[in-house]
Design an enzyme around this catalytic site. Structure first.
Site, PDB file in Angstrom:
ATOM      1  N   ASP A   5      -7.845   0.156  -3.335  1.00  0.00           N
ATOM      2  CA  ASP A   5      -9.225  -0.878  -3.713  1.00  0.00           C
ATOM      3  C   ASP A   5      -9.870  -1.098  -2.935  1.00  0.00           C
ATOM      4  OD1 ASP A   5      -7.587  -2.755  -2.944  1.00  0.00           O
ATOM      5  OD2 ASP A   5      -6.996  -2.775  -4.913  1.00  0.00           O
ATOM      6  N   ARG A  50     -13.721  -5.105  -0.547  1.00  0.00           N
ATOM      7  CA  ARG A  50     -12.360  -5.270  -1.457  1.00  0.00           C
ATOM      8  C   ARG A  50     -12.728  -4.888  -2.618  1.00  0.00           C
ATOM      9  NH1 ARG A  50      -9.960  -5.276  -5.138  1.00  0.00           N
ATOM     10  NH2 ARG A  50      -7.999  -6.221  -5.634  1.00  0.00           N
ATOM     11  N   ASP A  52      -8.165  -2.758  -9.750  1.00  0.00           N
ATOM     12  CA  ASP A  52      -6.474  -3.640  -8.805  1.00  0.00           C
ATOM     13  C   ASP A  52      -5.429  -1.885  -8.656  1.00  0.00           C
ATOM     14  OD1 ASP A  52      -4.784  -4.495  -6.890  1.00  0.00           O
ATOM     15  OD2 ASP A  52      -3.449  -5.723  -9.095  1.00  0.00           O
ATOM     16  N   THR A  53      -5.544  -1.736  -6.989  1.00  0.00           N
ATOM     17  CA  THR A  53      -4.625  -0.558  -7.202  1.00  0.00           C
ATOM     18  C   THR A  53      -2.720  -0.866  -6.865  1.00  0.00           C
ATOM     19  OG1 THR A  53      -5.016   0.310  -5.072  1.00  0.00           O
ATOM     20  CG2 THR A  53      -6.731   1.032  -6.976  1.00  0.00           C
ATOM     21  N   GLU A  96       0.330  -1.000  -3.549  1.00  0.00           N
ATOM     22  CA  GLU A  96      -0.415  -1.663  -2.631  1.00  0.00           C
ATOM     23  C   GLU A  96       0.942   0.017  -2.075  1.00  0.00           C
ATOM     24  OE1 GLU A  96      -1.008  -3.996  -0.850  1.00  0.00           O
ATOM     25  OE2 GLU A  96      -1.373  -5.420  -2.974  1.00  0.00           O
ATOM     26  N   ARG A 109     -13.862 -10.732   3.456  1.00  0.00           N
ATOM     27  CA  ARG A 109     -13.798  -9.486   2.633  1.00  0.00           C
ATOM     28  C   ARG A 109     -15.050  -9.307   1.956  1.00  0.00           C
ATOM     29  NH1 ARG A 109      -7.797  -7.342   0.493  1.00  0.00           N
ATOM     30  NH2 ARG A 109      -8.456  -9.030  -0.985  1.00  0.00           N
TER      31      ARG A 109
END
Length: 388
Positions: A179, A193, A198-199, A201, A244
């Site tokens: 992501d 971002r 959300d993906t 880690e 970001r």
């Protein structure tokens, strides 16, 4: 008697003068004529000297003169006093006139100042009213624009079907994870971002590599390298606390965010209004991915509303996730570790996905140095994570 003598003497004088003239004309002896004249003159003088004089008048003459002088002095004094009174009156009238003129001038100046102040206040109120009207107009136009946009999105069914709003072409530098990417934006390299997703880690300092993290990264890499790359900002903040950029990412006009959710490689997360323009289609894509049990939804209780349960992936596989297009129906063959609230990591540390999970074990949070402490959970930087 005196008057008689005076008359006789006067007559004698006249007669004498006449006799002298006759004597001169007829040559009468001068001696005789002179004697007559002398006698007549003596009689005249005697008559004058013997004329009676009023003794009262003689005695009152000095007093009368003094009285006349006093009257003249008094008259002069009265005239002088009258002049002074007149002069004083004129001066008083002049002073009163000057005072009246001065008062009128002060009143006129005060009135002019009050009028100027009132005019200034009226102008300020007018400007404030215009400013307020302009702000209200802008707010109304903005609200109308947002409403129209929302109505269009609702009418179309999804935001993606209408296409993005205000796309900005950018140059890809590299793919960081599922992501996050690095791009060249406004002449400098910056991390992006992805908004609303959300993906797992791939290289977290505490978590390490999570199940489906590598698959999400590789699928993201393939997507962003597959065509024209563009980003879209929402109406809220454009950067996070790490600097970001926060944006939606598109390739050839197709949403990368939505594709990752549709393929079960990302969950809908980090929903912070007003950056929610495409929340509805993303949530619908997530419902479809859950129904198909693909990717992160293939393992029960792995992906939750608060994050991904579990620590490092023991058997990550780049080919285990469906990497096809949205709606292909593929699923992951990778089995992540059992879902737990915390997983001990090397070095005696404890890992929790977020503060909600941590507080289940440590209700009051943990201090710095505690095995469960994570800097990202210490948002106020007071060396105490997840305190209430």
């Amino acid at each position: 008697m005196d008057l008689l003598l005076f008359a006789i003497g006067f007559i004698g004088l006249i007669v004498g003068v006449i006799l002298l003239l006759i004597a001169a004309i007829r040559k009468v002896p001068k001696k005789k004529a002179g004697m007559i004249t002398g006698v007549s003159f003596v009689l005249f003088v005697a008559g004058i000297s013997m004329t009676p004089v009023d003794e009262t008048e003689q005695s009152n003459a000095p007093a009368t003169a003094l009285k006349q002088d006093s009257q003249q002095e008094a008259k002069k004094a009265e005239e002088q006093e009258a002049k002074e009174v007149t002069k004083k009156k004129e001066e008083e009238e002049k002073a009163a006139e000057e005072q009246r003129v001065a008062k009128e001038k002060v009143a006129a100046e005060k009135k002019a100042a009050e009028e100027e102040l009132a005019k200034k206040k009226a102008e300020e109120q007018r400007l404030l009213a215009e400013k307020k009207a302009a702000e209200e107009k802008v707010t109304a136009e903005k609200a109308k624009g947002e409403k129209d946009k929302t109505d269009r999105l609702k009418k179309a069914g999804t935001a993606s079907s209408l296409g993005a709003i205000g796309l900005t072409p950018v140059q890809l530098v590299k793919t960081i994870d599922g992501d996050t990417i690095k791009i060249v934006f406004e002449g400098k390299e910056q991390n992006v971002r992805y908004l609303l997703i959300d993906t797992p880690e791939t290289n977290h300092p505490r978590i390490g590599k999570q199940p489906f993290g590598e698959e999400a990264k590789e699928r993201n890499r393939a997507l962003v390298n597959g065509g024209k790359l563009e980003i879209e900002f929402d109406i809220g903040q454009r950067t996070d606390k790490y600097g970001r950029l926060l944006a939606y990412v598109y390739v050839d006009g197709k949403s990368v965010n939505e594709t990752l959710v549709e393929e079960g490689l990302a969950r809908v997360a980090y929903v912070y209004p007003p950056n929610t323009r495409h929340l509805d289609p993303y949530e619908k894509a997530q419902v479809r991915a859950k129904a198909k049990k693909i990717g992160i939804w293939s393992v029960e209780n792995y992906a939750t509303h608060s994050g991904f349960n579990g620590g490092k992936s023991t058997t990550p596989s780049s080919g285990s996730s469906n990497s096809g297009s949205s709606g292909s129906g593929g699923s992951s063959n990778t089995t992540p570790p059992p879902a737990t609230n915390s997983a001990p990591a090397s070095g005696g540390t404890e890992f929790f996905q977020n503060c909600t999970e941590l507080r289940k074990k440590y209700p009051n949070g943990v201090p710095k140095g505690h095995p469960a402490y994570q800097a990202k959970m210490d948002r106020d930087k007071d060396d105490f994570a997840c305190e209430r």
